[in-house]
Design a protein around this motif. Structure first.
Motif, short mmCIF file in Angstrom:
data_model
loop_
_atom_site.label_atom_id
_atom_site.label_comp_id
_atom_site.label_asym_id
_atom_site.label_seq_id
_atom_site.Cartn_x
_atom_site.Cartn_y
_atom_site.Cartn_z
N ILE A 26 0.85 -1.20 0.00
CA ILE A 26 0.00 0.00 0.00
C ILE A 26 0.87 1.24 0.00
CG2 ILE A 26 -1.60 1.36 1.40
CD1 ILE A 26 -2.90 -1.26 2.27
N SER A 27 1.93 1.21 0.82
CA SER A 27 2.84 2.36 0.90
C SER A 27 3.58 2.55 -0.42
CB SER A 27 3.84 2.14 2.04
OG SER A 27 4.69 3.24 2.19
N ILE A 28 4.02 1.45 -1.04
CA ILE A 28 4.72 1.54 -2.33
C ILE A 28 3.79 2.13 -3.40
CG2 ILE A 28 5.72 0.17 -4.21
CD1 ILE A 28 6.82 -1.73 -2.08
N LYS A 29 2.56 1.64 -3.45
CA LYS A 29 1.60 2.11 -4.45
C LYS A 29 1.23 3.57 -4.23
CE LYS A 29 -1.85 -0.67 -5.42
NZ LYS A 29 -2.99 -1.60 -5.18
N SER A 30 1.16 3.99 -2.96
CA SER A 30 0.76 5.37 -2.65
C SER A 30 1.76 6.40 -3.15
CB SER A 30 0.54 5.54 -1.15
OG SER A 30 1.78 5.44 -0.46
N LYS A 31 3.01 5.98 -3.32
CA LYS A 31 4.04 6.91 -3.80
C LYS A 31 3.89 7.19 -5.29
CE LYS A 31 7.38 5.69 -0.24
NZ LYS A 31 7.20 6.96 0.48
N GLY A 32 3.17 6.30 -6.00
CA GLY A 32 2.87 6.54 -7.41
C GLY A 32 4.05 6.46 -8.35
N ARG A 33 5.15 5.85 -7.92
CA ARG A 33 6.34 5.80 -8.76
C ARG A 33 6.57 4.42 -9.37
NH1 ARG A 33 10.26 8.63 -4.25
NH2 ARG A 33 9.08 10.57 -4.00
N MET A 34 5.76 3.44 -8.96
CA MET A 34 5.96 2.08 -9.43
C MET A 34 4.90 1.74 -10.47
SD MET A 34 8.32 -0.11 -8.77
CE MET A 34 8.84 0.57 -7.19
N SER A 35 5.32 1.19 -11.58
CA SER A 35 4.39 0.85 -12.65
C SER A 35 3.49 -0.31 -12.24
CB SER A 35 5.15 0.47 -13.93
OG SER A 35 5.81 -0.78 -13.75
N GLY A 36 2.30 -0.34 -12.83
CA GLY A 36 1.36 -1.41 -12.54
C GLY A 36 1.91 -2.77 -12.91
N THR A 37 2.76 -2.82 -13.95
CA THR A 37 3.33 -4.09 -14.38
C THR A 37 4.24 -4.67 -13.30
OG1 THR A 37 3.29 -3.33 -16.68
CG2 THR A 37 4.72 -5.20 -16.17
N VAL A 38 5.06 -3.83 -12.67
CA VAL A 38 5.96 -4.30 -11.61
C VAL A 38 5.15 -4.72 -10.38
CG1 VAL A 38 7.85 -3.66 -10.07
CG2 VAL A 38 7.87 -2.89 -12.45
N ILE A 39 4.13 -3.93 -10.04
CA ILE A 39 3.26 -4.29 -8.91
C ILE A 39 2.61 -5.65 -9.17
CG2 ILE A 39 1.16 -3.68 -7.66
CD1 ILE A 39 3.42 -1.88 -6.91
N GLY A 40 2.09 -5.84 -10.38
CA GLY A 40 1.47 -7.11 -10.73
C GLY A 40 2.44 -8.28 -10.62
N GLU A 41 3.66 -8.08 -11.08
CA GLU A 41 4.68 -9.13 -11.00
C GLU A 41 5.02 -9.44 -9.54
OE1 GLU A 41 7.31 -12.04 -12.22
OE2 GLU A 41 5.73 -10.99 -13.33
N ALA A 42 5.07 -8.39 -8.72
CA ALA A 42 5.37 -8.59 -7.29
C ALA A 42 4.31 -9.45 -6.62
CB ALA A 42 5.47 -7.23 -6.60
#
Length: 402
Positions: free
Chosen positions: A189-205
């Motif tokens: 949640i904290s990583i996503k809130s910063k808005g710097r990580m692409s959806g593709t990397v989040i999905g892979e994680a």
């Protein structure tokens, strides 16, 4: 005296014991137990104590319990630990993860002292660093493989040089997989809130995480055949629901259709909430043209019904049709804002979906429990333009009639 000089709580406890003529004092629910008390006692007696990522949280909680603050004596244990946390622990990627894991065993102390929150902020901030500037070991779980490069020096002597490749964008994914789902959720949640990580990397994680905690994720037969299936489902239902909830809000191609459908199968087997399953149906419906027949064969949760969940497949196809219709509607302002012609479903995509449905029908047609109504409804879900050739449909009808 040294013990009492640095601990306000011990001063009060010993004073009360003296008034009652008691021979000993009790320290109920002491954080970290006897080993941690020994560290605090050694500090009070001026002995050298060694703090590291594995014991610092327990020692910080114990110091709070004993009230070893600056109000009692300058340079007390709480102050020194806070300096150590700020100057060392929270600056280290590996130590931040270790401390976060150990902090869970010391709740609610570690939460009240904001150790958990500060660890999460530290980890999330480091994931946002430009990968080219990542110089710490980006493999917390395994040693980074660095190849040797053979170089020829001027004097003819062959030298070996270490060649360090730049860190990939997803360098942090495996490192945080060691966290249990409740802490992992807060970090993501904290990583996503910063808005710097692409959806593709989040999905892979998220994919790597669920494969780490559900090793049989790609093998549904192994999941179902588990001896303690009921206990397994109860234990992992929340994990799967959390992974679904953490999927990027952008329903584009952040995750493959195959992964989403596999997640949907597992969600159906574990009996997750209707809301979580419908979220997956919407996501799959946007990229149904990328699916395979095997992906769509979702086992039915109803033992007395059909072998495969035809209603779920019907819902996915309906979402695909509705999404395309919505994109093409000139009066649907919200859907068309920022859209381009590439947002529309192409003719090739419709052909893929047409073939997919016909092949799927041929697979489920063997089931004697499949009603005529569901068979026809699914076959009529796609427009005529998606089915220029009817061979597979005829084959499905033939199998069904037999």
């Amino acid at each position: 005296f040294p013990l009492l000089s640095k601990s306000n709580r011990l001063q009060k406890i010993v004073q009360e014991a003296n008034e009652k003529n008691a021979d000993e004092v009790q320290l109920p629910d002491f954080p970290g137990g006897a080993k941690t008390f020994e560290i605090c006692a050694k500090f009070c007696y001026g002995m050298t104590v060694t703090l590291n990522a594995y014991n610092v949280v327990a020692t910080r909680c114990a110091a709070e319990y004993l009230e070893m603050s600056e109000a009692v004596e300058r340079g007390n244990l709480i102050y020194k630990i806070e300096v150590f946390l700020s100057s060392s622990i929270f600056r280290s990627w590996k130590d931040s993860i270790i401390v976060l894991r150990t902090a869970k065993t010391l709740l609610p102390w570690s939460e009240d002292l904001k150790i958990v929150g500060r660890c999460i902020d530290s980890i999330a901030a480091k994931t946002s660093v430009d990968p080219s500037k990542v110089d710490w070991s980006y493999s917390y779980n395994r040693k980074k493989a660095v190849p040797d490069i053979i170089c020829a020096a001027d004097n003819g002597i062959m030298l070996q040089q270490k060649f360090s490749s730049p860190a990939p964008k997803d360098w942090w994914i495996e490192d945080i997989c060691e966290l249990e789902i409740d802490l992992y959720e807060r970090v993501m949640i904290s990583i996503k809130s910063k808005g710097r990580m692409s959806g593709t990397v989040i999905g892979e994680a998220l994919k790597v995480y669920i494969l780490r905690w559900l090793p049989d994720f790609m093998n549904l037969d192994a999941l179902v055949s588990s001896d303690d299936y009921a206990e397994f489902a109860e234990r992992n239902r929340s994990l799967v629901e959390t992974i679904i909830w953490l999927l990027p809000t952008d329903m584009g191609a952040c995750c493959s259709c195959t992964f989403l459908l596999k997640l949907l199968k597992v969600a159906a087997l574990l009996g997750t909430s209707e809301e979580s399953r419908q979220d997956l149906v919407r996501r799959v419906g946007l990229q149904l043209d990328e699916a395979s027949v095997e992906d769509l064969l979702i086992p039915s949760a109803n033992a007395e019904g059909t072998v495969y969940d035809i209603d779920l497949v019907q819902s996915i196809v309906d979402k695909f049709v509705a999404a395309d219709r919505s994109r093409r509607d000139p009066y649907n302002i919200q859907s068309n804002e920022g859209s381009t012609e590439h947002d529309y479903v192409t003719h090739d995509s419709w052909l893929n979906v047409g073939r997919l449905i016909d092949c799927c029908l041929a697979q489920v047609a063997h089931d004697p429990n499949l009603s005529l109504y569901k068979f026809i409804s699914l076959s009529e879900s796609v427009p005529d333009s998606a089915r220029p050739v009817h061979d597979e449909l005829y084959r499905a009808i033939d199998i069904y009639l037999k």
